[in-house]
Design an enzyme around this catalytic site. Structure first.
Site, PDB file in Angstrom:
ATOM      1  N   ASN B  13      -8.429   2.534   4.726  1.00  0.00           N
ATOM      2  CA  ASN B  13      -9.321   3.116   3.723  1.00  0.00           C
ATOM      3  C   ASN B  13      -9.829   2.076   2.730  1.00  0.00           C
ATOM      4  OD1 ASN B  13      -9.277   5.684   4.708  1.00  0.00           O
ATOM      5  ND2 ASN B  13      -7.638   6.407   3.371  1.00  0.00           N
ATOM      6  N   CYS B 126      -3.733  -0.399  -8.811  1.00  0.00           N
ATOM      7  CA  CYS B 126      -4.811   0.439  -9.325  1.00  0.00           C
ATOM      8  C   CYS B 126      -4.538   0.802 -10.785  1.00  0.00           C
ATOM      9  CB  CYS B 126      -4.949   1.687  -8.471  1.00  0.00           C
ATOM     10  SG  CYS B 126      -3.444   2.642  -8.315  1.00  0.00           S
ATOM     11  N   SER B 158      -4.987  11.209  -2.563  1.00  0.00           N
ATOM     12  CA  SER B 158      -5.391   9.812  -2.541  1.00  0.00           C
ATOM     13  C   SER B 158      -4.204   8.883  -2.281  1.00  0.00           C
ATOM     14  CB  SER B 158      -6.083   9.433  -3.855  1.00  0.00           C
ATOM     15  OG  SER B 158      -5.141   9.393  -4.906  1.00  0.00           O
ATOM     16  N   ALA B 159      -3.016   9.457  -2.151  1.00  0.00           N
ATOM     17  CA  ALA B 159      -1.830   8.631  -1.889  1.00  0.00           C
ATOM     18  C   ALA B 159      -1.350   8.873  -0.467  1.00  0.00           C
ATOM     19  CB  ALA B 159      -0.727   8.969  -2.886  1.00  0.00           C
ATOM     20  N   PRO B 161       0.806   7.701   3.138  1.00  0.00           N
ATOM     21  CA  PRO B 161       2.229   7.411   3.361  1.00  0.00           C
ATOM     22  C   PRO B 161       2.654   6.046   2.808  1.00  0.00           C
ATOM     23  CG  PRO B 161       1.220   8.252   5.373  1.00  0.00           C
ATOM     24  CD  PRO B 161       0.116   8.084   4.380  1.00  0.00           C
ATOM     25  N   THR B 163       1.463   4.302   0.221  1.00  0.00           N
ATOM     26  CA  THR B 163       1.571   4.380  -1.240  1.00  0.00           C
ATOM     27  C   THR B 163       2.863   5.086  -1.635  1.00  0.00           C
ATOM     28  OG1 THR B 163      -0.810   4.570  -1.326  1.00  0.00           O
ATOM     29  CG2 THR B 163       0.372   5.145  -3.321  1.00  0.00           C
TER      30      THR B 163
END
Lengths: 350, 289, 341
Positions: B13, B126, B158-159, B161, B163
């Site tokens: 991504n 981030c 948005s998280a 595996p 993350t």
């Protein structure tokens, strides 16, 4: 399609939707994407969306994803012309980005024609598996996806035992593993589990629906299901020929009812749930043939084509739909006789 | 002027979103999109965009060393540790989007100029990209920062595996970054994943305990920094503050992504990519090599 | 299902209770309560900041006593009673918090996540298993997803190695029928013990705990005098008495338990938890009980109706750990109020 034929379909939508107009208000101003949208299910969903928009002012945006634009325009010209309908041409397997504004998805792509399954079993399995994979991967990046409805199949239960009148969602049957005839059902099982995996891993809201057998406009008249061939025979005013002894048991739900059930489940269902979709009134194929025959004047002849008895158990495939009734108040509104009559009339009018 | 040529390592991504951003940049030309296989959605996207794709991972780069000026590494910390020496030997400029921390930490709004001298830049995390500029401003205006805390909420969707598995590393790296840029005695990072639909935008709150808080002075330093961030992250917005709530300074920040490949709610992923692109553009404008 | 005859009681008074006193429990208070709990033979005594290990923060509240001191103090005063801790990945890390807790001799670690995010716990659970520490998985705010989804998340915890799974009704939202459905779903899907942690916003804490037990839960949480966030937890001395009357074995000495509760009231509590009007609203809105002090403080500060704040937090589906968003919500309500006037 002639205006009179379109009107027949719209009248059907209007007739079945009455008790569920409030449910479907959840679709107001939403964007609905239908994969495989030019088939039987796609056609009826589109009819229902048109009814909701044109009569009930729901302002739904319908996006239809399918491989063949020409086929869509040829089969559903009046739908293709609607300002709120957008056709997205593409192979689902190569899908990368979903429309940004998508709120609801009905994943109806997949060819249920068992002739295709026999001619191209590898392609059948790969299409279902890869198409579903691409869809769940793209859906991971959708920001306001409220529900994705995965159209599975009643075939995933395998053989229905004679002592079980209706198959409930909890039935643990399965198609024979490794059997040549299991390709489609096995791929559909895989798709269900992949969807569930995506739900658990990526928190996608997913509902699984297992459709059984149907009758109505938009079914290809040359499709190999019993009722279609009977209707074709009736349209040609020739005797109705039943393959086998006619004792196979199926249940048929009308197309307008199907679309209503799909949309109500889509907006009111909760993620993780699974529902059968179909009529729970089992009938023998012979009965269906006789109902079709009775629609013609004079009544058509029904020919059975039984092989000498070989002790093969009768094939039954009838869903238990009490869950859909309990959770959503859904039931078959159009009876089989009406369903057959309306289907014949549509073919004669269009 | 010859175009500045970049390659993207990692077709997930982050890598794919970087590609879309790089293609928009007037200063950058993406010459290779590199993964380990051809079947990912990212590869499909890159091919559709007409980009040269490879499944050879790091091995692609030595073979095409002459064609590449800068490499973005969007693989994993473990992989970057292996990639870094290879890229260094080739003399390539590297921007590292993993938490490998091989090179110095870079937050363009704060240390763009001093970062230009490093051949391997680490983009922190981030949460770090969102909060460090504020932490830096607090540090600049308050000689004694006792304690600094950053709480980020991101959309559960948005998280992925990776993350989730690396949550502790995220916390550790963010805390280190905050300390380095603010001079705070102690720092703390907290991360919440919220599953609400529609997905929530990334939101980050910076709390600080300082001696003699001076909100006006902080505003004077913070405002131009925020303007600077907005030049490369248009969706960056101060939501609340700086205010004094009791004896703590509070600043709340929201980051809405550009919605390039990743959706708008993934501001957490967008901001780190935007920062990486901003740095690459700076290298390009400095004439590359 | 086999009838439950024995319940493992876990007492988080010194952890959840910290929410009620803005995390101001002192080492001395901890020592005193631990001694009383030990005397009462309470099986597990949980200590810590309200949000567990590593959660002392400006976000949730700074603890008066740091984790180290809390754990050492409790360890020194607990012999037969086990020392438990709560940890939420995202707040507490393995290196900074769990390793130290292991070194200080913690017996039971409860790794918690928001109900839909069980995958955040895998590494923390693995650490405990590798180090031979008893580890339970906890799903907080468990009213926010369906019974089926809860069972799936609980199954993840079991797969990661959790030795039991507890559901927390962190908002005090459940009615007994909700408990039956959810605990039942876990019982049908797990092979490990199941537990329940009640809050009393709607006056259901004891009834819900009993219902959970009747559905097969064998671990129940309760706090002395209900000492916990918001309207408080299941009142432990009442719960123990009820269980004993039902013939359930807890291993707890009732007199010792009652003494511990009296002691807690004297020494620990600022006020006895009660179902205030605001607690009712918080429960109805399904908002994390630990928010109540923050909501009250900010509502006074911004001069707004705290009930509006609770309902808005519920509408936005804010989860435990997002205390900072209360500031945003309060500021917004204040602004819209100003606009209207």
């Amino acid at each position: 399609m002639k205006q009179a034929a379109i009107q027949l379909l719209q009248d059907d939508c209007s007739r079945v939707i009455q008790e569920h107009i409030a449910d479907l208000d959840l679709l107001r101003d939403a964007t609905l994407l239908v994969t495989g949208g030019s088939g039987f299910m796609g056609g009826w969903i589109a009819e229902m969306v048109c009814h909701l928009n044109d009569v009930h002012r729901k302002n739904i945006r319908l996006k239809v994803l399918a491989r063949n634009r020409a086929r869509f325009q040829e089969r559903l010209p009046h739908i293709a012309a609607k300002p709120y309908v957008e056709f997205i041409q593409g192979d689902l397997r190569d899908l990368v980005d979903l429309p940004r504004d998508v709120n609801y998805i009905v994943h109806a792509a997949g060819d249920p024609d068992n002739r295709t399954h026999s001619i191209n079993p590898v392609g059948t399995m790969i299409n279902i598996a890869d198409g579903t994979r691409a869809l769940v991967q793209a859906a991971e990046r959708a920001s306001d996806l409220r529900m994705m409805l995965n159209v599975s199949s009643g075939n995933i239960y395998g053989w229905q035992p004679a002592e079980l009148t209706r198959i409930p969602e909890s039935y643990m049957g399965a198609p024979a593993c490794g059997a040549a005839e299991s390709t489609y059902a096995e791929a559909k099982r895989y798709a269900e589990t992949l969807m569930t995996a995506a739900r658990c891993q990526s928190r996608l809201p997913i509902l699984i629906v297992r459709p059984f057998a149907f009758v109505g406009a938009y079914q290809l008249i040359d499709a190999p299901w019993a009722v279609n061939t009977f209707i074709n025979d009736a349209l040609q005013k020739r005797p109705i020929r039943v393959l086998g002894n006619g004792q196979t048991v199926r249940s048929l739900l009308y197309g307008a009812d199907l679309a209503l059930w799909l949309l109500v489940m889509l907006v009111r269902g909760k993620t993780g749930q699974i529902y059968n979709l179909g009529s729970d009134a089992g009938v023998t194929v012979e009965t269906v043939a006789r109902l079709v025959a009775a629609q013609s004047q004079p009544r058509l002849e029904v020919l059975l084509n039984a092989a000498p008895s070989r002790n093969i158990p009768t094939s039954i495939l009838v869903p238990d739909t009490s869950a859909a009734t309990r959770d959503f108040g859904l039931k078959a509104i159009t009876d089989l006789d009406t369903a057959i009559r309306h289907t014949l009339k549509w073919h004669q009018t269009k | 002027m010859q175009q500045y040529r970049i390659a993207i390592l990692g077709s997930g991504n982050i890598g794919t979103d970087l590609l879309v951003k790089a293609m928009r940049s007037p200063h950058l030309t993406c010459v290779a999109f590199i993964g380990r296989g051809y079947t990912s959605p990212g590869m499909n996207k890159a091919r559709a965009l007409g980009i040269t794709c490879s499944d050879q991972s790091i091995d692609y780069i030595p073979e095409h060393a002459d064609e590449i000026d800068l490499v973005f590494d969007a693989t994993s910390a473990k992989d970057h540790a292996l990639h870094a020496p290879i890229l260094k030997a080739l003399g390539k400029q590297v921007i590292d989007l993993t938490p490998a921390k091989v090179g110095p930490m870079c937050v363009p709004a704060v240390n763009l100029d001093s970062s230009l001298g490093s051949s391997n830049l680490n983009m922190v995390t981030c949460g770090g990209q969102a909060s460090i500029p504020v932490a830096f401003a607090i540090g600049q205006t308050h000689p004694e920062v006792d304690y600094l805390e950053v709480v980020s909420s991101i959309a559960s969707k948005s998280a992925g595996p990776a993350t989730r598995i690396n949550l502790d590393e995220y916390i550790e790296t963010t805390e280190k970054g905050l300390q380095a840029f603010s001079g705070a005695k102690r720092t703390k990072a907290i991360l919440n994943l919220n599953p609400a639909v529609p997905c929530i935008d990334m939101q980050t709150t910076i709390f600080a305990n300082v001696k003699n808080p001076d909100i006006e002075a902080l505003k004077r330093v913070l405002d131009p920094i925020v303007e600077k961030i907005k030049t490369y992250v248009p969706g960056y917005k101060i939501l609340v503050g700086p205010i004094l709530d009791g004896d703590r300074i509070v600043v709340m920040v929201k980051v809405r992504g550009r919605g390039d490949y990743l959706p708008e709610y993934a501001g957490n992923l967008d901001i780190i990519n935007c920062a990486a692109i901003a740095m690459a553009e700076q290298f390009a404008m400095n004439g590359g090599n | 299902m086999q009838k439950v005859t024995k319940v493992l009681v876990s007492d988080p008074s010194l952890r959840d209770g910290n929410h009620a006193v803005s995390h101001q429990l002192s080492a001395d208070q901890i020592a005193k309560y631990c001694r009383a709990a030990e005397k009462a033979r309470i099986p597990i005594v949980e200590v810590g900041h309200g949000n567990g290990l590593g959660a002392s923060s400006l976000q949730v509240g700074l603890a008066k006593t740091d984790d180290d001191v809390m754990l050492r103090t409790a360890r020194e005063n607990l012999v037969n009673s086990k020392l438990g801790i709560h940890i939420i990945p995202g707040f507490g890390t393995i290196k900074r918090d769990l390793e130290r807790a292991r070194d200080l001799g913690v017996d039971v670690v409860r790794v918690a996540s928001h109900c839909s995010e069980a995958d955040l716990t895998e590494r923390h659970i693995r650490f405990c298993r590798t180090n031979g520490i008893t580890v339970f998985g906890v799903l907080m705010m468990s009213h926010m997803i369906s019974a089926q989804l809860l069972a799936e998340e609980a199954k993840k915890l079991e797969n990661y190695g959790a030795e039991a799974v507890l559901l927390m009704d962190s908002a005090g939202y459940y009615l007994p029928s909700d408990v039956t459905e959810r605990i039942g779903a876990l019982m049908d899907n797990l092979s490990i013990p199941v537990g329940f942690h009640a809050h009393n916003n709607l006056g259901m804490a004891i009834a819900n705990s009993v219902t959970a037990m009747e559905c097969g839960a064998t671990i129940l949480d309760g706090c002395s005098r209900g000492f916990g966030a918001g309207a408080g937890n299941a009142q432990l001395e009442v719960l123990v008495a009820v269980l004993h009357r039902m013939g359930i074995e807890t291993g707890i000495d009732l007199y010792g338990m009652l003494d511990a509760a009296d002691m807690a009231e004297q020494e620990l509590l600022k006020e006895i938890p009660r179902i205030s009007s605001l607690s009712v609203v918080s429960g109805l809105a399904g908002v994390f009980s630990g928010f109540s002090k923050h909501v009250q403080r900010l509502s006074t500060e911004y001069n707004i109706d705290p009930r509006d704040v609770f309902f808005e937090l519920g509408r936005r589906r804010i989860i435990a750990g997002q205390e900072d968003l209360i500031i945003e919500v309060a500021a917004e309500i204040a602004a819209s109020k100003k606009e209207q006037s």
